[in-house]
Design an enzyme around this catalytic site. Structure first.
Site, mmCIF file in Angstrom:
data_model
loop_
_atom_site.group_PDB
_atom_site.id
_atom_site.type_symbol
_atom_site.label_atom_id
_atom_site.label_comp_id
_atom_site.label_asym_id
_atom_site.label_seq_id
_atom_site.Cartn_x
_atom_site.Cartn_y
_atom_site.Cartn_z
ATOM 1 N N HIS A 1 0.842 -1.185 0.000
ATOM 2 C CA HIS A 1 0.000 0.000 0.000
ATOM 3 C C HIS A 1 0.887 1.249 0.000
ATOM 4 C CE1 HIS A 1 -3.328 2.626 1.838
ATOM 5 N NE2 HIS A 1 -3.736 2.263 0.608
ATOM 6 N N HIS B 1 -13.742 5.481 0.022
ATOM 7 C CA HIS B 1 -12.679 6.001 0.920
ATOM 8 C C HIS B 1 -11.822 6.995 0.138
ATOM 9 C CE1 HIS B 1 -10.428 2.807 -1.201
ATOM 10 N NE2 HIS B 1 -9.322 3.539 -0.890
ATOM 11 N N ASP C 1 -5.412 5.424 3.818
ATOM 12 C CA ASP C 1 -6.830 5.392 3.452
ATOM 13 C C ASP C 1 -7.702 5.943 4.572
ATOM 14 O OD1 ASP C 1 -6.115 4.307 1.086
ATOM 15 O OD2 ASP C 1 -6.765 2.253 1.562
#
Length: 343
Positions: A237, A316, A241
């Protein structure tokens, strides 16, 4: 047992001397004396017994007897003085007697003179004893004075050593106290500097917080920077988020210029805000975009809305931070905290 024959009798010859043996006039009981010439046979001691030849005439015998008694008395007095005082014997000198007959006269004056002479001898012995006592006392006093001087020197050295030890101990204690005080002062200074630094940083962050803001509200952090997973094309990632309902407002974190606004493939609808220092902020997966390229925006100004466009599993905001516009981003969490913000 055989004995020596008696000494031959010397013939009597009347003495024609008119002088006296002592002082005074001529006395009949002092002479005349017969002449006696001893021989070897007359002087040889008799075997088995001791023989003493008889003195002729009474005056000389008495004189010798009195003189012997006086000498014995004087010697006895000297011995007693030596024994009583514990000092070495003193030599006794007898005065010259001009005439034994004058000392041993019939009237008794001679005995008094002898007694007086021996008395003077005793006085001389006592005086000698007193001199010896004075000399011994002087020696004792000198020895005691030397002992006291040596003891004073020893005491002085001991006192000097004690004073030096006390001074050294005091100096060591002072140095130790000074060192401890210096260490305490340094620690206090360091703590004060750390406190001041912390306070300055808090003030700086407070000022930055007034210039920066979080990108959205009513959110939940779901994925952080660096998490590994197959759902991301890079294998991990690359952002932070903020899960929120679709349509939640997205705000400009800081003032800057819009350098991109549109579709970006797996990022969905994306808006890029470039700050004055060149840092790029990527706002991804928007449901709508409210700005256009080249537009100047300020801190907190709405630039879009939360959505679920692109490669997502739910609505998100995906935020990435790229310092200097580089392709590889950094952890957005650390960057926001550095601006005084707490996601």
């Amino acid at each position: 047992m055989a004995s020596n024959p008696p000494a031959p009798t010397a013939p009597f010859v009347p003495s024609q001397r008119t002088d006296t043996f002592g002082y005074g006039e001529y006395r009949s009981d002092e002479g005349p004396w017969e002449e006696w010439n001893p021989t070897e046979d007359s002087l040889r001691p008799a075997r088995g017994r001791h023989r003493v030849s008889k003195q002729r005439g009474g005056g000389l015998a008495r004189s010798s007897t009195v003189l012997g008694v006086g000498v014995i008395a004087a010697v006895g007095a000297g011995g007693m003085a030596s024994a009583n005082t514990g000092k070495p014997p003193v030599s006794i000198s007898l005065p010259d007697l001009p005439s034994v007959g004058s000392l041993l006269g019939d009237d008794g004056h001679g005995a008094k003179a002898a007694t007086a002479t021996l008395t003077h001898v005793g006085v001389a012995t006592a005086a000698s004893d007193q001199d010896s006592t004075d000399a011994g006392e002087a020696l004792r006093n000198r020895i005691m004075a030397q002992a006291e001087q040596q003891q004073s020197q020893v005491d002085g050295r001991a006192t000097a050593a004690a004073v030096a030890a006390a001074e050294k101990q005091s100096a060591d204690a002072a140095a130790k106290a000074e060192k401890a005080a210096a260490a305490k002062a340094a620690a206090a200074k360091e703590q004060a500097e750390a406190t001041a630094k912390k306070k300055a940083e808090a003030e700086r962050l407070a000022r930055l917080a007034e210039q920066y803001t979080l990108p959205t509200s009513s959110y939940t952090l779901t994925s952080t920077f660096g998490e590994a997973g197959s759902m991301w094309s890079s294998g991990y990632h690359t952002g932070l988020d903020f899960a929120a309902p679709t349509g939640t407002l997205i705000k400009a974190i800081h003032s800057g210029t819009i350098t991109e606004a549109g579709w970006a493939g797996s990022y969905g609808y994306r808006t890029i805000l470039t700050l004055d220092d060149g840092t790029e902020l990527w706002f991804c997966h928007q449901s709508s975009i409210n700005v256009k390229v080249g537009q100047k925006v300020g801190t907190g100004e709405v630039i879009g809305r939360v959505g679920a466009t692109g490669n997502v599993t739910g609505p998100h905001l995906h935020l990435e931070v790229h310092p200097g516009g580089q392709a590889t981003g950094i952890d957005p969490m650390a960057w926001l905290r550095g601006k005084g913000l707490t996601p």
